[in-house]
Write a protein that holds these residues in place. Structure first.
Motif, PDB file in Angstrom:
ATOM      1  N   ILE A  53       8.968  -8.024  -5.856  1.00 59.80           N
ATOM      2  CA  ILE A  53       9.086  -9.478  -5.743  1.00 59.80           C
ATOM      3  C   ILE A  53       7.780 -10.107  -6.207  1.00 59.80           C
ATOM      4  O   ILE A  53       6.708  -9.787  -5.697  1.00 59.80           O
TER       5      ILE A  53
ATOM      6  N   VAL B 196       5.545  -6.635  -2.920  1.00 61.04           N
ATOM      7  CA  VAL B 196       5.465  -8.095  -3.013  1.00 61.04           C
ATOM      8  C   VAL B 196       4.086  -8.475  -3.526  1.00 61.04           C
ATOM      9  O   VAL B 196       3.073  -7.999  -3.016  1.00 61.04           O
TER      10      VAL B 196
ATOM     11  N   LYS C  49      -0.750  -9.237  -1.385  1.00 63.54           N
ATOM     12  CA  LYS C  49       0.171  -8.233  -1.926  1.00 63.54           C
ATOM     13  C   LYS C  49       0.357  -7.150  -0.873  1.00 63.54           C
ATOM     14  O   LYS C  49      -0.576  -6.808  -0.143  1.00 63.54           O
TER      15      LYS C  49
END
Length: 206
Positions: free
Chosen positions: A99, A70, A37
Motif C-alpha cells: 500500500i 505500507v 513505513k
C-alpha cells in the motif's frame, strides 16, 4: 490494517499525539514520511477467512493473503518511476500486498505500472487526504462485514443463488478499499430499520 485483520502491536496503534511527534516528526514539526513505513502479518483469523474451501481438485488450498507493506510517498510526484520502484521492492521482499499512501495524485502512467506486478504482489494506492477521516465511523455509513469463503458459500447455498445474482460493490468503492476487498468477496451490509430493527443485504465485490 488492524480492522482488515493484520497483527499490530497496541503500541503501534494507540499512541498520544506527543508520542507520534517524537517518533515521526522532524525538528520543525513537519512529518517525516520516510519513517511512516511498516509491515504486518495476517492474523490466524484473517488467514482462515482468506483461505478457499477445500475441494477434491484442491484439497489443501492456500490463503490468498500474506504480509503487507505500507509506505508513505516521500517525493513530490507519483509517476511511473516511483510506482515501479515501489512494486519492485514489494515483489523482491515477497510482500503479498503493498500500500502506497501519497500526498499528491497518481499519474496515469503510474496506474499502469500497478498491473505489471499483479502476479507477484497486489498494489493499492491511497491519497492522504482520503484517510484523514475513518469513513466507517460516519453515521450515514452502515456496518460492513466481509464474509469468509465459507460464509459466502453458505449464503449462496441458503438462498440458492449464483454469486452473479448478488448486487455489486466496486473494488474502488471507498468502503471496499478500506477493507481491502478483492474481486469475488461478499460483504454483508447491516442497516437500521424502523420496523425490523435492522436488516442485512449482501454485495459482491467486482
Amino acid at each position: 490494517m488492524r480492522r482488515q485483520g493484520y497483527e499490530l502491536a497496541d503500541t503501534e496503534v494507540n499512541m498520544t499525539l506527543d508520542q507520534f511527534r517524537n517518533i515521526y516528526c522532524n525538528i520543525d514539526g513537519s512529518v517525516s514520511r520516510s519513517k511512516l513505513k511498516f509491515s504486518a502479518r495476517p492474523s490466524p483469523e484473517m488467514i482462515k477467512k482468506m483461505t478457499p474451501i477445500a475441494t477434491p481438485s484442491n484439497p489443501d488450498p492456500k490463503a490468498d493473503v500474506g504480509t503487507i507493506w505500507v509506505e508513505f510517498l516521500d517525493e513530490d510526484q507519483l509517476g511511473a518511476d516511483q510506482m515501479r520502484r515501489f512494486g519492485k521492492f514489494c515483489a523482491h521482499e515477497n510482500h503479498h500486498t503493498g500500500i502506497l499512501v501519497s500526498h499528491v495524485s497518481v499519474s496515469p502512467s503510474a496506474k499502469k505500472e500497478i498491473a505489471k506486478f499483479a502476479q507477484w504482489t497486489s498494489i493499492e494506492w491511497f491519497l492522504e487526504e482520503d484517510l484523514l477521516i475513518n469513513i466507517t465511523h460516519h453515521e450515514l455509513v452502515p456496518r460492513h462485514v466481509v464474509l469468509s469463503r465459507e460464509e459466502k458459500a453458505a449464503l449462496l447455498k441458503r438462498y440458492r443463488l449464483k454469486e452473479t445474482q448478488l448486487p455489486r460493490i466496486l473494488q474502488k468503492d471507498p468502503v471496499a478499499k478500506y477493507f481491502g476487498m478483492k474481486r469475488g468477496q461478499v460483504v454483508k451490509i447491516i442497516r437500521a430499520s424502523e420496523t425490523a430493527g435492522r436488516y442485512a443485504s449482501y454485495r459482491l465485490c467486482v
